[in-house]
Design a protein around this motif. Sequence first.
Motif, PDB file in Angstrom:
ATOM      1  N   ASP A   7       0.748  -1.372  -0.035  1.00  0.00           N
ATOM      2  CA  ASP A   7       0.062  -0.055   0.173  1.00  0.00           C
ATOM      3  C   ASP A   7       0.914   1.451   0.182  1.00  0.00           C
ATOM      4  O   ASP A   7       0.290   2.237   0.217  1.00  0.00           O
ATOM      5  CB  ASP A   7      -0.814   0.172   1.309  1.00  0.00           C
ATOM      6  N   LEU A   8       2.221   1.067  -0.178  1.00  0.00           N
ATOM      7  CA  LEU A   8       3.065   2.428  -0.214  1.00  0.00           C
ATOM      8  C   LEU A   8       3.061   3.074  -1.582  1.00  0.00           C
ATOM      9  O   LEU A   8       2.964   4.534  -1.272  1.00  0.00           O
ATOM     10  CB  LEU A   8       4.283   1.791   0.036  1.00  0.00           C
ATOM     11  N   ALA A   9       2.783   2.436  -2.538  1.00  0.00           N
ATOM     12  CA  ALA A   9       2.767   3.412  -3.941  1.00  0.00           C
ATOM     13  C   ALA A   9       1.550   3.323  -4.508  1.00  0.00           C
ATOM     14  O   ALA A   9       0.718   2.278  -4.543  1.00  0.00           O
ATOM     15  CB  ALA A   9       3.887   2.824  -4.733  1.00  0.00           C
ATOM     16  N   GLU A  10       1.145   4.171  -5.365  1.00  0.00           N
ATOM     17  CA  GLU A  10      -0.342   4.282  -6.241  1.00  0.00           C
ATOM     18  C   GLU A  10      -0.093   3.213  -7.443  1.00  0.00           C
ATOM     19  O   GLU A  10      -1.287   2.642  -7.770  1.00  0.00           O
ATOM     20  CB  GLU A  10      -0.492   5.450  -6.409  1.00  0.00           C
ATOM     21  N   ASN A  11       0.860   2.798  -7.695  1.00  0.00           N
ATOM     22  CA  ASN A  11       1.033   1.785  -8.808  1.00  0.00           C
ATOM     23  C   ASN A  11       2.391   1.068  -8.664  1.00  0.00           C
ATOM     24  O   ASN A  11       3.284   1.448  -8.097  1.00  0.00           O
ATOM     25  CB  ASN A  11       0.929   2.714 -10.094  1.00  0.00           C
ATOM     26  N   ILE A  12       2.187  -0.189  -9.234  1.00  0.00           N
ATOM     27  CA  ILE A  12       3.514  -1.169  -9.167  1.00  0.00           C
ATOM     28  C   ILE A  12       3.986  -1.623 -10.241  1.00  0.00           C
ATOM     29  O   ILE A  12       2.987  -2.167 -11.147  1.00  0.00           O
ATOM     30  CB  ILE A  12       3.395  -2.370  -8.037  1.00  0.00           C
ATOM     31  N   ILE A  13       4.913  -1.535 -10.820  1.00  0.00           N
ATOM     32  CA  ILE A  13       5.326  -1.894 -12.083  1.00  0.00           C
ATOM     33  C   ILE A  13       6.289  -3.255 -12.092  1.00  0.00           C
ATOM     34  O   ILE A  13       7.344  -3.050 -11.618  1.00  0.00           O
ATOM     35  CB  ILE A  13       6.169  -0.599 -13.024  1.00  0.00           C
TER      36      ILE A  13
END
Lengths: 606, 606
Positions: free
Chosen positions: A204-210
């Motif tokens: 839940d740290l970043a708004e998107n995960i690549i």
Amino acid sequence: MPTYKAPLRDVRFLMNEMFDFQAHFATLSNGALADSDTVDMILEGTADLCENVLAPIYQSGDQEGCHFDNGVVTTPKGYKEAYDQFVQGGWQGLSYPEQYGGQGLPMSLNLVKSEMMGTANWSFTMYPGLSSGCMNTILQYGTEEQKDTYMPKLVEGTWSGTMCLTEPQCGTDLGQVKTRAEPEADGTYKLFGTKIFISAGEHDLAENIIHIVLARLPDAPKGTKGISLFIVPKFIPQADGTIGERNPVTCGSIEHKMGIRASATAVLNFDGAIGYLIGEPNKGLNAMFTFMNTARIGTAVQGIAHAELSYQGSLPYAKERISMRALSGKKDPDKVADAIIHHADVRRLLLTQKAVAEGGRAMIYYAAQLADKMTDGILKGDHAEYEYWDDKLGFYTPILKGFLTEMGLESANLGMQVFGGHGYIKEHGMEQIVRDARISTLYEGTTGIQALDLLGRKVLLGSRGKVVRDFTGDILKFCGRQASHKNMRGFAWDLTKICAQWNTLTLRLMLMARKDRDVVSSASNDYLMYSGYAMMAYFWAQMAAKSFELLEKGGKEQPEFYQAKIQTAEFFFERLLPRAQGHAEAMIKPSKSLMQMDISNFSFDY
Amino acid sequence: MPTYKAPLRDVRFLMNEMFDFQAHFATLSNGALADSDTVDMILEGTADLCENVLAPIYQSGDQEGCHFDNGVVTTPKGYKEAYDQFVQGGWQGLSYPEQYGGQGLPMSLNLVKSEMMGTANWSFTMYPGLSSGCMNTILQYGTEEQKDTYMPKLVEGTWSGTMCLTEPQCGTDLGQVKTRAEPEADGTYKLFGTKIFISAGEHDLAENIIHIVLARLPDAPKGTKGISLFIVPKFIPQADGTIGERNPVTCGSIEHKMGIRASATAVLNFDGAIGYLIGEPNKGLNAMFTFMNTARIGTAVQGIAHAELSYQGSLPYAKERISMRALSGKKDPDKVADAIIHHADVRRLLLTQKAVAEGGRAMIYYAAQLADKMTDGILKGDHAEYEYWDDKLGFYTPILKGFLTEMGLESANLGMQVFGGHGYIKEHGMEQIVRDARISTLYEGTTGIQALDLLGRKVLLGSRGKVVRDFTGDILKFCGRQASHKNMRGFAWDLTKICAQWNTLTLRLMLMARKDRDVVSSASNDYLMYSGYAMMAYFWAQMAAKSFELLEKGGKEQPEFYQAKIQTAEFFFERLLPRAQGHAEAMIKPSKSLMQMDISNFSFDY
């Protein structure tokens, strides 16, 4: 419980006195940005972040762990806030191009930063660490469009990244990868398969995960030559840079692990997730190998991180805890017993940790300069320069990753040992360091894989011993220069013997391997550990030489600092370096004593 | 996840072929009871208990842990039921006098039993293990009345026992004990103080808990010469043998530990708890020393227990998991890769565990025979005989406890290493073994304490090297006998060199210690580990010799068993024994490189 304090005195010794980073930066195309004021600001800022933001949530993060609920992963209390501070400070972009919003500083500063962050809180540091792997891939293999789409957000840290390699049936042996990518009419792909052990795979740290994903195209050859790389974003980026549709890459569960419990290790299911090919088809594994050196040195840092933190916990305890009297007479006569730091064997526990943390740090910092030069080759588009330094670094990589993580684990165990039974109790925080350290010899290539990479790939096959001849050649030159300094004669003599022995062992194994193929594996671990002790001895001797030189020159504040360096070097040479002899003796045995036992005879009871 | 299987084939090799336990039993006053049918029944019965009752709750007990609620401790699900089965089987009384309801069998059988139980479930096994410590104390120092009051229930297992030594300010240094015992008019005492790390200090398995407590009388001299022993029952026994009033000894909390989580480790508060003096006033510590040998060998068992269990987990995995091809060519051509057991370095991980488990077991079984003879001295009231064998055992004790627990921890880590990243995941059960093993080098005297006991107390001060001369004398006699067997010549030659070196090192340290007192501590750990490798080499050579002998004689079922013993001995001599050379080189360094650093110079940052 250790209270993390950034070891800035030691960091400055290495950067300013030992390895002259300013002179080094002057040789790099992006080095001018790293003037000494900037470096100082980075060191102070990192220390502040580590001591005041990351360290306070190290133990609580372990206790709480990550939460999984129906595909959603929540990091422990305080991690999101800490990550936001990390992002706001611009820390993710430190060594990434200004063009994408980074500060464009040399890669070595990133490594310096990540050691401090990792020591303060390894679990936390894995999230941005994985983003680095993702960014490096996109930077080197992505199209301009891909770079423009992903890099700004990744550099900022508002998006994070992963590397999706491992599958249930394979880790090391990536030729067995089964995840498949089916081409769509629009040039994209749909991915199907399961990846496991994906660090930072969902959180839940970043708004998107690549996600950078290894998968096979339908017509791909079998094995390692049929693996391609894909970018699979959790949310499909929109043209305006915001996130769009949720991609069907979902987190099936997170692992319950021995340690690094605040780092989410995800099982990821790709159920027709949209992916974008990055780099050439079927050349995915080669691309991964490009980053292996830097990724593995990033993991080698974990060895010194845990040795350092464990030392920070056990040193104050050894000064405070009183038990028995010192053998050479009362040291604290006004107390009922002496502080345990007065016992020689307790000092052995402490000095081992210190020697590993500081010796390993010196090795990492030196390797970081090589990494800078390698990266400079990429930045300048000079492939020959890149390859030259990548090759140099390639010799250090398995030694640093393999040896330093093993020594880091030993150090963490010794730090716990200083506490006696109290070390086994969770509240003191020492056992967490052991649990967290334990992963370091397993992931990013086990110690066995590092050992095989060193002896098989780098030393025997890759160079027929030349890498060792070159490296020991450097050591012998150093010994030649030092032979005239009476204080350094002992170190120089020990190193000279080691150099001769190292080359002899290498030659002998090369000859043995002609008839006994398995010897490359049977000797590999002993060879790796031998090389580690030898290399660390060289770096300790260099630090001793520099300390003698500075003490002789005089005018230094805190001469005790340099005295302690020399004394730690003496400890290393007298107490740890002798272990190399056990490895030397074992490695030259034929593989028979390992290979002769029939598989069915390993046990008669089970 | 390892599924425990009692290693009866190996146990029978040791008991019947290697050490001829029947002949040994014939020399004991209580040996007649241990005829081979009885021994067989015990082995089969123990195996059944271990495999079907204790092993199934090993992992679940770790996951659940013990519960603490307002002074009440509840063990994990299934532990009470398992303990009841243990009691009903009469297992607690195996080696305790028939007079109190036991079977009166030799102590060695108890050790054989406890190794199997400990391997199946170490946490569980600690409960009856602590009862043994309590029973041994009462048997040797209690009055007839005390024996009659406590022994029957303890032997039965319906009551359990503890040993209350450690306090917050002291573990090793028991001279600092503060708990005080105030005499009452009726000849009893009231105890006040806090004890920590009390294994089995509070739980729900038994209806009463009998604490043996170290405390000070009001007029006691300071330090170790002012400590007395008290029996402090949780419930005061009534004249009719039932339990009466609750004694104010209460559990303040239980520790949250890295491992052995199903074993309750209690903080016990004595708030005027009624205690009964046992043994002579102020001689409590001497009494404790009486049991140190047997208690420490009981803990040494933990080293082989975890090596064994870890091997039982990693061996099947190494046969199943496929990854890469063997260096000497395809082994499983019909599969996409070879089983990892075909890689030499994986075999190193496996064979190290095997060599430690089986080599350590041989050492323990031999020591168990010494313990039998010692106990026989007590049974016969022959103090000289008791002292002779206690002394013999005293040389083995620190080596077994110190070396085997260190090697057990290493083995557990190697077992985990075989699993790669999967080893780090809780569900596979391998990391629990590492966590459980980790306590073994800390409690019952840390490795450092064992090392000091060996070098300082037993070798230098206690015998001026005679114990080593005696022991190596035995080895050399063995070598002399073996020299004529061509298969054994290599082993005999290596052992002969070790014997010469061991004595030389001892002499050298004795001379050094005259001027450099700290050398006894600075050399101790290397000396302990050296001695461990040397001793284990002797036992492996003996097993190889016995195996050659039996193979030559012919007619044995399963000749592969003996072949595997010889091959494991070869592995030990070629791959593990060389480590002794690193220790040999390090131990003879002056203590200076450990002692010279000023305390304030250990760090300049914290």
